[in-house]
Design an enzyme around this catalytic site. Structure first.
Site, PDB file in Angstrom:
ATOM      1  N   HIS A  62      13.806  24.934  71.580  1.00 46.05           N
ATOM      2  CA  HIS A  62      12.629  25.461  72.359  1.00 46.05           C
ATOM      3  C   HIS A  62      13.069  27.171  72.617  1.00 46.05           C
ATOM      4  O   HIS A  62      13.599  27.265  73.570  1.00 46.05           O
ATOM      5  CB  HIS A  62      12.664  24.909  73.618  1.00 46.05           C
ATOM      6  N   LEU A  65      10.115  33.806  70.355  1.00 51.73           N
ATOM      7  CA  LEU A  65      10.886  34.630  69.730  1.00 51.73           C
ATOM      8  C   LEU A  65       9.858  36.077  69.700  1.00 51.73           C
ATOM      9  O   LEU A  65      10.254  36.953  69.627  1.00 51.73           O
ATOM     10  CB  LEU A  65      10.881  34.377  68.268  1.00 51.73           C
ATOM     11  N   ARG A  66       8.725  35.882  70.369  1.00 52.69           N
ATOM     12  CA  ARG A  66       7.788  36.754  70.672  1.00 52.69           C
ATOM     13  C   ARG A  66       6.984  37.788  69.713  1.00 52.69           C
ATOM     14  O   ARG A  66       6.395  38.697  69.608  1.00 52.69           O
ATOM     15  CB  ARG A  66       8.565  37.736  71.663  1.00 52.69           C
ATOM     16  N   ASN A  96       3.584  30.630  71.339  1.00 41.25           N
ATOM     17  CA  ASN A  96       2.488  31.293  71.947  1.00 41.25           C
ATOM     18  C   ASN A  96       2.584  32.740  71.660  1.00 41.25           C
ATOM     19  O   ASN A  96       2.878  33.570  72.816  1.00 41.25           O
ATOM     20  CB  ASN A  96       2.720  30.813  73.568  1.00 41.25           C
ATOM     21  N   ASP A 153       2.436  25.159  74.038  1.00 39.28           N
ATOM     22  CA  ASP A 153       3.299  25.515  75.116  1.00 39.28           C
ATOM     23  C   ASP A 153       2.943  26.837  75.970  1.00 39.28           C
ATOM     24  O   ASP A 153       2.350  27.725  75.159  1.00 39.28           O
ATOM     25  CB  ASP A 153       4.794  26.055  74.495  1.00 39.28           C
ATOM     26  N   HIS A 180       4.031  20.908  76.788  1.00 40.68           N
ATOM     27  CA  HIS A 180       4.231  21.576  78.127  1.00 40.68           C
ATOM     28  C   HIS A 180       3.513  20.763  79.408  1.00 40.68           C
ATOM     29  O   HIS A 180       2.454  20.982  79.296  1.00 40.68           O
ATOM     30  CB  HIS A 180       3.761  22.976  77.929  1.00 40.68           C
ATOM     31  N   ASP A 305      14.347  27.006  76.326  1.00 41.18           N
ATOM     32  CA  ASP A 305      13.136  27.857  76.859  1.00 41.18           C
ATOM     33  C   ASP A 305      13.362  29.288  76.889  1.00 41.18           C
ATOM     34  O   ASP A 305      12.910  29.786  77.917  1.00 41.18           O
ATOM     35  CB  ASP A 305      12.563  27.166  77.878  1.00 41.18           C
TER      36      ASP A 305
END
Ligand SMILES: [Zn+2]
Ligand SMILES: [Zn+2]
Length: 430
Positions: A62, A65-66, A96, A153, A180, A305
């Site tokens: 989880h 990495l953006r 996300n 998520d 989530h 996370d």
């Protein structure tokens, strides 16, 4: 290049290995496991690893990495560097991003960007197109491109009908829906709903917001025969729901993040936004339930996370700051300090929670300690005492509540994909 790991304790519970020995690695491949003669070590670089464990490379299922979208906070490469620095050789990244990981092109581009790295990256596809909770993402196409699980998520899968479809489609590939768990009509808080939130005058998110979705998802997993994985479990009642579901044979698994077995909502009294995450930090009772769940196997794995955020955004007022903290570079130290040192888990358990179980949940092969196999190892010293210093993190971001914490247990090196990471440097073994 040949390297020798000398006097290291190899620990691989699936292979029933737990012994002090030497390992010879040639061009990144395991050449020999066993005590080595001088002639065998002559042309090799020798690393003396007394007191260190060598285990199948740790895997964090989880991670945010953006990329694409927020490359100012993290990229595939900086996230992988952070993972290697934390002792991980593989990770799964959450969808996300902006745009969301909802097409084969995005899955492929993320895998492509991680191609030559030591750390293996496995994308999690979105459950719904653009994570909007309306139409199902193209599950087959995403699996084909390399997605290993599905999640919206950031939010729970919006409706039971969508979840049912997702479980049925993903179920055809035995891929889990990673949930989530947060009921959207109870989510306007910024911390755990408790006496502390009342004292601080901050709006709370009750644990029942989590429990409701855990319950819904367990029932849907039972109904469809699909697999649900509960992400970042944090409530005592949710742990009990998962425990009962597992006893009934329902296909549910769960992960916990280190902050949820380490910190309580009392920390929020500092108003430090590095204590703001979702799910929020809970009560002491909930923290104890996380530890119990890890001990009895209700909670299958530990996952960070890892959620990088820019300094400017985290510096906002508590109510407005974004949720989430970094996790990759403190996870192993928190797990050893908080779980193994305190006698809650053994080192074998730790290997299951950080290496074997996450890969099993995502249907990925477990690294083997056998001659001819590619070396995929985490080497850590459980006795190393160190102070967390966020300024030295390999992540692009700095948002960690554990800065200046004293931890016991640290990675010494990781090896994978014919690369060695040691002393903050990557060394090519091929
Ligand atoms: Zn989440
Ligand atoms: Zn997350």
């Amino acid at each position: 290049m040949n390297i020798v790991l000398k006097d290291v304790t190899i620990l691989h519970p699936e292979q029933k290995l737990n012994e002090k020995t030497d390992i010879l690695i040639e061009d990144g491949i395991i050449k020999k496991i066993g005590n080595l003669t001088e002639s065998e070590t002559k042309s090799a670089e020798v690393f003396s690893l007394d007191k260190n464990y060598c285990v199948p490379g740790f895997f964090d299922m989880h991670v945010h990495l953006r990329e694409p979208g927020r490359e100012d906070e993290e990229t595939v490469v900086t996230g992988c560097n952070s993972a290697a620095a934390g002792g991980f050789t593989g990770l799964a990244c959450m969808p996300n991003t902006d745009p969301a990981i909802d097409s084969a092109e995005i899955v492929s581009s993320i895998i492509q960007k991680s191609k030559n790295h030591l750390v293996d990256v496995f994308p999690i596809g979105a459950v719904s197109v653009a994570r909007k909770g309306e139409s199902l993402a193209p599950i087959a196409e995403l699996v084909e491109a390399g997605a290993v699980g599905f999640s919206d998520d950031g939010v729970a899968v919006k409706t039971a009908a969508l979840l049912r479809n997702a479980l049925e489609y993903a179920g055809m590939y035995n891929a889990p829906i990673i949930e989530h768990c947060e009921e959207p009509t109870l989510d306007d808080g910024v911390m755990n709903e408790s006496l502390t939130s009342t004292q601080l005058g901050l709006p709370g998110i009750p644990t029942v917001a989590e429990d409701l979705i855990v319950m819904r998802d367990i029932l849907m997993a039972e109904y469809t025969g699909g697999r649900v994985h509960i992400a970042h479990i944090s409530s005592k009642n949710s742990v009990e729901l998962v425990r009962q579901a597992k006893a009934k044979g329902i296909k549910v698994t769960a992960e916990v993040a280190p902050h949820h077995f380490t910190l309580t909502d009392e920390s929020v009294k500092t108003f430090d936004t590095n204590y703001k995450m979702n799910p929020p930090l809970r009560s002491k009772e909930d923290v104890n339930a996380m530890i119990e769940g890890l001990k009895d196997g209700t909670i299958d794995c530990i996952a960070s996370d890892h959620a990088p955020h820019s300094i400017e955004e985290k510096e906002m007022e508590f109510i407005y700051a974004p949720n989430g903290i970094l996790g990759l570079e403190t996870q192993l130290g928190l797990a050893i300090s908080g779980l193994v040192q305190k006698g809650h888990l053994s080192f074998e358990d730790l290997v299951y929670k950080l290496s074997i179980n996450p890969r099993k949940i995502l249907n990925l092969p477990i690294p083997k300690f056998e001659v001819g196999e590619i070396a995929n190892f985490t080497i850590f010293n459980p006795e190393t005492i160190w102070t967390v210093d966020v300024s030295r993190f390999k992540s692009k971001s700095r948002n960690s509540p554990f800065n200046k914490s004293l931890l016991t247990g640290k990675q010494t090196a990781v090896i994978n994909n014919k690369l060695l990471y040691i002393d903050e440097k990557f060394i090519n073994l091929a």
